[in-house]
Motif scaffolding. Structure first.
Motif, short mmCIF file in Angstrom:
data_model
loop_
_atom_site.label_atom_id
_atom_site.label_comp_id
_atom_site.label_asym_id
_atom_site.label_seq_id
_atom_site.Cartn_x
_atom_site.Cartn_y
_atom_site.Cartn_z
N GLY A 1 0.79 -1.23 0.00
CA GLY A 1 0.00 0.00 0.00
C GLY A 1 0.82 1.28 0.00
O GLY A 1 0.26 2.36 0.09
N THR B 1 0.23 3.56 -4.47
CA THR B 1 -1.22 3.42 -4.69
C THR B 1 -1.65 3.92 -6.06
O THR B 1 -2.80 4.28 -6.26
CB THR B 1 -2.00 4.19 -3.60
OG1 THR B 1 -1.61 5.56 -3.67
CG2 THR B 1 -1.72 3.63 -2.22
N ALA C 1 -5.40 -5.62 -8.06
CA ALA C 1 -5.81 -4.31 -7.55
C ALA C 1 -6.98 -3.80 -8.37
O ALA C 1 -7.13 -4.15 -9.55
CB ALA C 1 -4.65 -3.32 -7.60
N LYS C 2 -7.78 -2.95 -7.76
CA LYS C 2 -8.93 -2.36 -8.44
C LYS C 2 -8.61 -0.91 -8.78
O LYS C 2 -8.05 -0.17 -7.96
CB LYS C 2 -10.15 -2.41 -7.52
CG LYS C 2 -11.41 -1.88 -8.14
CD LYS C 2 -12.58 -2.05 -7.18
CE LYS C 2 -13.87 -1.54 -7.81
NZ LYS C 2 -14.99 -1.73 -6.89
N ILE D 1 -9.55 2.72 -8.94
CA ILE D 1 -10.56 3.54 -8.27
C ILE D 1 -10.55 4.99 -8.74
O ILE D 1 -11.44 5.76 -8.39
CB ILE D 1 -10.40 3.49 -6.74
CG1 ILE D 1 -9.01 3.99 -6.32
CG2 ILE D 1 -10.66 2.08 -6.22
CD1 ILE D 1 -8.87 4.27 -4.85
N TYR D 2 -9.54 5.34 -9.53
CA TYR D 2 -9.41 6.72 -10.00
C TYR D 2 -8.57 6.71 -11.27
O TYR D 2 -7.67 5.88 -11.42
CB TYR D 2 -8.73 7.58 -8.93
CG TYR D 2 -8.60 9.04 -9.29
CD1 TYR D 2 -9.67 9.92 -9.16
CD2 TYR D 2 -7.41 9.53 -9.79
CE1 TYR D 2 -9.55 11.25 -9.50
CE2 TYR D 2 -7.28 10.87 -10.14
CZ TYR D 2 -8.36 11.73 -10.00
OH TYR D 2 -8.24 13.05 -10.34
N GLY E 1 -5.35 5.37 -10.05
CA GLY E 1 -5.36 5.18 -8.60
C GLY E 1 -5.86 3.78 -8.32
O GLY E 1 -6.85 3.35 -8.91
N ILE E 2 -5.17 3.04 -7.44
CA ILE E 2 -5.55 1.65 -7.17
C ILE E 2 -5.76 1.41 -5.68
O ILE E 2 -5.18 2.09 -4.83
CB ILE E 2 -4.49 0.66 -7.71
CG1 ILE E 2 -3.11 0.93 -7.10
CG2 ILE E 2 -4.44 0.71 -9.23
CD1 ILE E 2 -2.06 -0.11 -7.46
N SER E 3 -6.63 0.45 -5.38
CA SER E 3 -6.84 0.01 -3.99
C SER E 3 -7.31 -1.43 -4.01
O SER E 3 -7.32 -2.08 -5.06
CB SER E 3 -7.86 0.92 -3.28
OG SER E 3 -9.16 0.62 -3.69
N ASP E 4 -7.73 -1.92 -2.84
CA ASP E 4 -8.18 -3.32 -2.71
C ASP E 4 -7.12 -4.29 -3.22
O ASP E 4 -7.41 -5.24 -3.94
CB ASP E 4 -9.51 -3.56 -3.43
CG ASP E 4 -10.62 -2.67 -2.91
OD1 ASP E 4 -10.56 -2.29 -1.72
OD2 ASP E 4 -11.53 -2.35 -3.68
N VAL E 5 -5.87 -4.05 -2.83
CA VAL E 5 -4.75 -4.86 -3.31
C VAL E 5 -4.74 -6.20 -2.58
O VAL E 5 -4.87 -6.26 -1.36
CB VAL E 5 -3.41 -4.12 -3.09
CG1 VAL E 5 -2.23 -4.98 -3.46
CG2 VAL E 5 -3.41 -2.82 -3.89
#
Length: 128
Positions: free
Chosen positions: A19, A22, A98-99, A101-102, A116-120
């Protein structure tokens, strides 16, 4: 939602996993969209090979996990990652998901975007 299988340079792989990193800067030749999923395979430009790390590298909630485990809460990495091993193909490489998100192309070279990525999540790593 689309799934994009991409290479992630080994020097950034751990930072994405934990994280610290990101975002991704990518050529938008895949029509990326918010909500899409990235499957990132560990890769090194030095040898142009996919990569894997050894036993005990990844820890989730204090427990060492084995090959092809799905980790949703990777908290930290036990030791600095410096040793990695080339593997013959993408199926053997370490992978993270990763998802997106932006997304923006602000101040980027023509045809490039910042994702922009999250939910890694760690999808796999090879035990040696």
């Amino acid at each position: 939602m689309k799934i994009h299988k991409i290479k992630e340079n080994i020097k950034y792989f751990a930072d994405v996993l934990t994280g610290v990193k990101t975002f991704e800067i990518r050529k938008n030749d895949r029509d990326y969209e918010v909500g899409d999923i990235l499957i990132m395979s560990a890769w090194t430009n030095d040898t142009e090979k996919y990569q894997t790390w050894g036993k005990g590298t990844y820890l989730a909630l204090g427990t060492i996990h084995s090959e092809k485990s799905l980790l949703s809460d990777v908290k930290y990495i036990d030791e600095p990652i410096s040793d990695y091993f080339p593997v013959s193909d993408v199926e053997q490489a370490d992978k993270i998901q990763a998802k997106i998100i932006y997304m923006t192309d602000f101040e980027q070279k023509e045809g490039y975007v910042v994702l922009g990525i999250s939910d890694v999540k760690l999808l796999s790593f090879k035990m040696t």
